[in-house]
Scaffold this motif. Sequence first.
Motif, PDB file in Angstrom:
ATOM      1  N   GLY A   1       0.782  -1.197   0.000  1.00 28.61           N
ATOM      2  CA  GLY A   1       0.000   0.000   0.000  1.00 28.61           C
ATOM      3  C   GLY A   1       0.829   1.269   0.000  1.00 28.61           C
ATOM      4  N   GLU A  51      -4.216   1.844   0.365  1.00 31.65           N
ATOM      5  CA  GLU A  51      -4.385   0.455   0.790  1.00 31.65           C
ATOM      6  C   GLU A  51      -3.575   0.173   2.049  1.00 31.65           C
ATOM      7  OE1 GLU A  51      -3.493  -4.031  -0.855  1.00 31.65           O
ATOM      8  OE2 GLU A  51      -3.774  -2.415  -2.293  1.00 31.65           O
ATOM      9  N   HIS A  95      -8.864  -0.190   1.113  1.00 31.96           N
ATOM     10  CA  HIS A  95      -8.320   0.370  -0.118  1.00 31.96           C
ATOM     11  C   HIS A  95      -8.637   1.858  -0.153  1.00 31.96           C
ATOM     12  CE1 HIS A  95      -7.627  -3.714  -1.544  1.00 31.96           C
ATOM     13  NE2 HIS A  95      -8.808  -3.991  -1.033  1.00 31.96           N
TER      14      HIS A  95
END
Length: 138
Positions: A1, A51, A95
Amino acid sequence: GFRATFRWPLANVRVTWEWGAQRSLNGDLQRPHYGLDLGAPIGTPVYAPGEGKVVLAQAGMHFEGGMVAIDHGQGLITNYLHMSHIDAQVGQIVHAGDKIGEVGKEGRANGPHLCWRMRWRGRQLDPSILVNPQPEIQ
């Protein structure tokens, strides 16, 4: 992420207190403010900026109020304080754009806002460095 492009955690961004500003209490300088305060009405949706895995989702904390922490990998953790409602759950993968809670004035807060914080490998960072463009402070 941590490699993804981050977004602002609110749909409409209004910076009300900048990251790193020095505070004063009764004339005595206090430690810097390590959050970026974003003003918004109570109940405004708060979104994950990128994320990651939710590692903390706790309501009713004394100073922080409702707080969510997201681990984006490689030691990058973002925190969201003073929330009135928490939608995220510990262990959940979120997300960018997923709703994690709602703006509040819980804990030690002067009014409704979201305090957005970031730590990378134990160091405090300004979370606005990951998003563009940066709005003016109001």
